[in-house]
Design a protein around this motif. Structure first.
Motif, short mmCIF file in Angstrom:
data_model
loop_
_atom_site.label_atom_id
_atom_site.label_comp_id
_atom_site.label_asym_id
_atom_site.label_seq_id
_atom_site.Cartn_x
_atom_site.Cartn_y
_atom_site.Cartn_z
N PRO A 227 0.83 -1.21 0.00
CA PRO A 227 0.00 0.00 0.00
C PRO A 227 0.87 1.27 0.00
CG PRO A 227 -0.78 -1.56 1.62
CD PRO A 227 0.52 -2.10 1.13
N THR A 228 0.61 2.12 -0.99
CA THR A 228 1.47 3.28 -1.20
C THR A 228 0.64 4.51 -1.55
OG1 THR A 228 3.18 1.81 -2.10
CG2 THR A 228 3.43 4.16 -2.58
N VAL A 229 1.01 5.62 -0.95
CA VAL A 229 0.41 6.90 -1.35
C VAL A 229 1.25 7.46 -2.51
CG1 VAL A 229 0.01 9.30 -0.66
CG2 VAL A 229 -0.55 7.41 0.90
N VAL A 230 0.56 7.82 -3.60
CA VAL A 230 1.25 8.33 -4.79
C VAL A 230 0.67 9.71 -5.11
CG1 VAL A 230 1.74 7.98 -7.25
CG2 VAL A 230 1.59 6.00 -5.70
N VAL A 231 1.57 10.71 -5.27
CA VAL A 231 1.12 12.04 -5.70
C VAL A 231 2.07 12.54 -6.78
CG1 VAL A 231 0.64 14.42 -5.04
CG2 VAL A 231 0.15 12.56 -3.43
N ARG A 232 1.49 12.87 -7.93
CA ARG A 232 2.30 13.38 -9.05
C ARG A 232 2.42 14.90 -8.94
NH1 ARG A 232 -0.40 8.95 -10.75
NH2 ARG A 232 -2.35 10.14 -10.90
N LEU A 233 3.67 15.37 -8.83
CA LEU A 233 3.92 16.80 -8.63
C LEU A 233 4.23 17.52 -9.94
CD1 LEU A 233 6.11 16.42 -5.42
CD2 LEU A 233 3.67 16.96 -5.56
N GLY A 234 4.44 16.76 -11.02
CA GLY A 234 4.70 17.38 -12.32
C GLY A 234 6.11 17.94 -12.41
N ASP A 235 6.29 18.91 -13.30
CA ASP A 235 7.61 19.54 -13.49
C ASP A 235 7.78 20.63 -12.43
OD1 ASP A 235 7.84 17.90 -15.62
OD2 ASP A 235 7.53 19.45 -17.14
N LEU A 236 8.79 20.45 -11.61
CA LEU A 236 8.99 21.40 -10.52
C LEU A 236 10.26 22.21 -10.71
CD1 LEU A 236 8.15 19.40 -7.24
CD2 LEU A 236 6.74 21.07 -8.46
N THR A 237 10.15 23.51 -10.45
CA THR A 237 11.33 24.37 -10.40
C THR A 237 11.29 25.13 -9.09
OG1 THR A 237 10.29 26.31 -11.36
CG2 THR A 237 11.20 24.72 -12.90
N GLN A 238 12.40 25.85 -8.85
CA GLN A 238 12.49 26.63 -7.62
C GLN A 238 11.30 27.60 -7.50
OE1 GLN A 238 16.39 28.28 -7.32
NE2 GLN A 238 16.34 28.25 -5.09
N ALA A 239 10.84 28.09 -8.65
CA ALA A 239 9.77 29.08 -8.65
C ALA A 239 8.45 28.52 -8.14
CB ALA A 239 9.58 29.65 -10.05
N ASP A 240 8.32 27.19 -8.19
CA ASP A 240 7.05 26.58 -7.75
C ASP A 240 6.91 26.59 -6.23
OD1 ASP A 240 6.03 25.96 -10.30
OD2 ASP A 240 7.43 24.27 -10.43
N GLY A 241 8.01 26.77 -5.53
CA GLY A 241 7.95 26.85 -4.07
C GLY A 241 7.60 25.52 -3.43
#
Lengths: 337, 169
Positions: free
Chosen positions: A312-326
């Protein structure tokens, strides 16, 4: 990445490569005009007509002759953008184009220099370090064959060009935002020198060759930028027991709060957060949120799910992240069994 | 043609060679119908003397490289006892050369150009070239021939000069 065994090339392949290079050159020759070909002979004769004593006469002058000699010129131009690299990367390629801008056929020697000043680190040339873009793809891959100095120096007709890769490894000691330079030099085998330097009888068809403005040699420099994306992940937990306290008793709820942040330049592409549900605890259904927005347990179009196909695993897709996304904040809850 | 950094001695030698060249050209000149016409082609050679000064001189253009300018000079003389009338000097511009606009020179002549391989001639301003179905003013690169039409007769014994420059494509 190039398998190590690609670096040993049998003699028959050299021959095939030479043929391919020639074919490529033939295609690119017609594109631009390089000037009058070396060896061209230009004759000139003037004509004079006149009336003398009532008779119209026409006479011709002597004929002058000019021979077009070979001008040796070459241009090397970087084709690649700045290449983003990480420590210990191997076989990172820079693409250059070598163009014969003279008016005769010339042979050019190619050389790499990765030990340049003005940068932060020295890329390490691969062995061998110079390849032809044999398949013409613009991307360095297994179809591209290495350059063997003195054996397959490219022979370029006037206006002909050939695409060349410089291949370097990146040291493990580099850090983010450091620059490393690597340079390709193409040198006419007829000779180099100050513009106007003459090589008697060494042009096409035995005409003289004269060094043009390039000096018979040109170079260009490509850049590697270390852009290792650094990500900070912090996980915090808060226990709430059935009696209003914070004891980790059976039946108590643990709220996990995970904060993810890019702390460097660069982009973490298609970032995915995954967290296994600890043993002796059970996931509390529909408890996932991403930046306070609810994320359903089902595997659907939203940003995540509670995946029970394996552990059992929690999965969350954060997409493309940069420093600007905070900060990206994922919260979910479990109960202690 | 070798070293561009010639000393004074070398320059004298070069002048001597030039003289010899001119003489041999004269010997080759055609002598038909009582007019004598000679063509020479030269280029400008830039040298730096011992004082570090740049010197320019015209030398015989035996060899040229693309982008280099050459100067054609046509000299003609009436070696008959009678005046020559309606004297017209015509010179083609080789397809590997581009005429240098404004360079045509000829005292006492009306200078005309052709853009059709020498079939018709007109003044610089009057010429047009068909491009994509419409006429545009002719440019130096369009010229195929130059001709110099003497405005007056060429007296017995008199001589004249016509000149133009072109750049090797």
């Amino acid at each position: 990445m190039r398998p190590a065994n690609q670096q040993l090339v049998p003699a028959s392949v050299w021959a095939r490569q030479t043929l391919r290079v020639c074919a490529l050159l033939a295609l690119s020759t017609a594109a631009i005009a390089a000037g009058t070909p070396a060896g061209t002979v230009i004759e000139n004769t003037a004509t004079v007509s006149f009336d003398l004593a009532g008779t119209t006469l026409t006479i011709t002058s002597n004929t002058t002759t000019i021979t077009v000699v070979e001008r040796i010129d070459v241009v090397v131009t970087l084709q690649s953008p700045q290449i983003l690299v990480a420590p210990n990367d191997t076989n990172r390629a820079l693409l250059f184009r070598v163009t014969n801008t003279g008016n005769g056929t010339e042979t050019f020697a190619l050389a790499i220099d990765s030990n340049l000043s003005g940068d932060d680190f020295d890329p390490v040339p691969a062995l061998p370090p110079i390849y032809f873009d044999t398949d013409g793809s613009g991307d360095f891959n297994v179809g591209d064959l290495p350059y063997n100095p003195g054996v397959d120096d490219p022979v370029l007709p006037a206006d002909g060009s050939v695409d060349i890769f410089l291949v370097n490894d990146i040291p493990g000691t580099v850090v983010n935002a450091e620059l490393g330079f690597s340079q390709l030099t193409a040198t006419s085998l007829t000779g180099t020198g100050a513009p106007g330097t003459e090589y008697t009888g060494q042009g096409d068809g035995g005409v003289d060759a004269i060094i043009g403005t390039s000096g018979g040699e040109d170079l260009d420099v490509g850049e590697y930028l270390v852009s290792e994306v650094q990500i900070s992940v912090i996980k915090a937990q808060a226990v709430s027991d059935p009696f209003g306290g914070i004891q980790a008793l059976p039946g108590a709820t643990i709220t996990y709060t995970i904060t993810v942040e890019v702390t460097s330049s660069g982009t973490a592409t298609a970032s995915v957060f995954q967290d296994l549900i600890p043993t002796f605890s059970t996931y509390l259904p529909n408890s996932i949120t991403l930046n306070t927005a609810a994320v359903s347990d089902a595997t659907d179009a939203d940003a995540g799910e509670f995946d029970t196909s394996g552990a059992p695993t929690v999965v969350v897709r954060l997409g493309d992240l940069t420093q600007a996304d905070g900060l990206q904040t994922v919260i979910f809850e479990v109960t202690i069994d | 043609m070798s070293d561009t950094r010639k000393g004074t001695d070398m320059k004298n030698l070069l002048s001597a060679i030039l003289l010899m060249t001119a003489m041999s050209v004269s010997a080759n000149a055609q002598e038909q119908g009582h007019l004598n016409v000679t063509t020479t082609v030269q280029k400008e050679q830039v040298t730096v003397n011992e004082a570090g000064e740049t010197e320019r001189q015209l030398v015989a253009a035996d060899t040229v490289v693309p982008g280099e300018k050459v100067i054609y000079t046509i000299t003609f003389q009436n070696i008959s006892d009678e005046p020559a009338e309606n004297v017209v000097i015509t010179n083609p511009i080789d397809e590997s050369l581009t005429y240098v606009d404004g360079s045509a020179f000829g005292p006492g002549t009306d200078i005309q150009f052709s853009v059709d391989g020498g079939q018709t001639f007109a003044s610089r301003e009057a010429l047009t070239v068909d491009e994509d179905g419409s006429d545009r003013p002719a440019e130096a690169k369009d010229f195929t021939h130059i001709r110099w039409v003497m405005q007056q007769e060429l007296a017995a014994g008199a001589q004249g000069t016509a000149r133009f420059s072109a750049v090797l494509k």
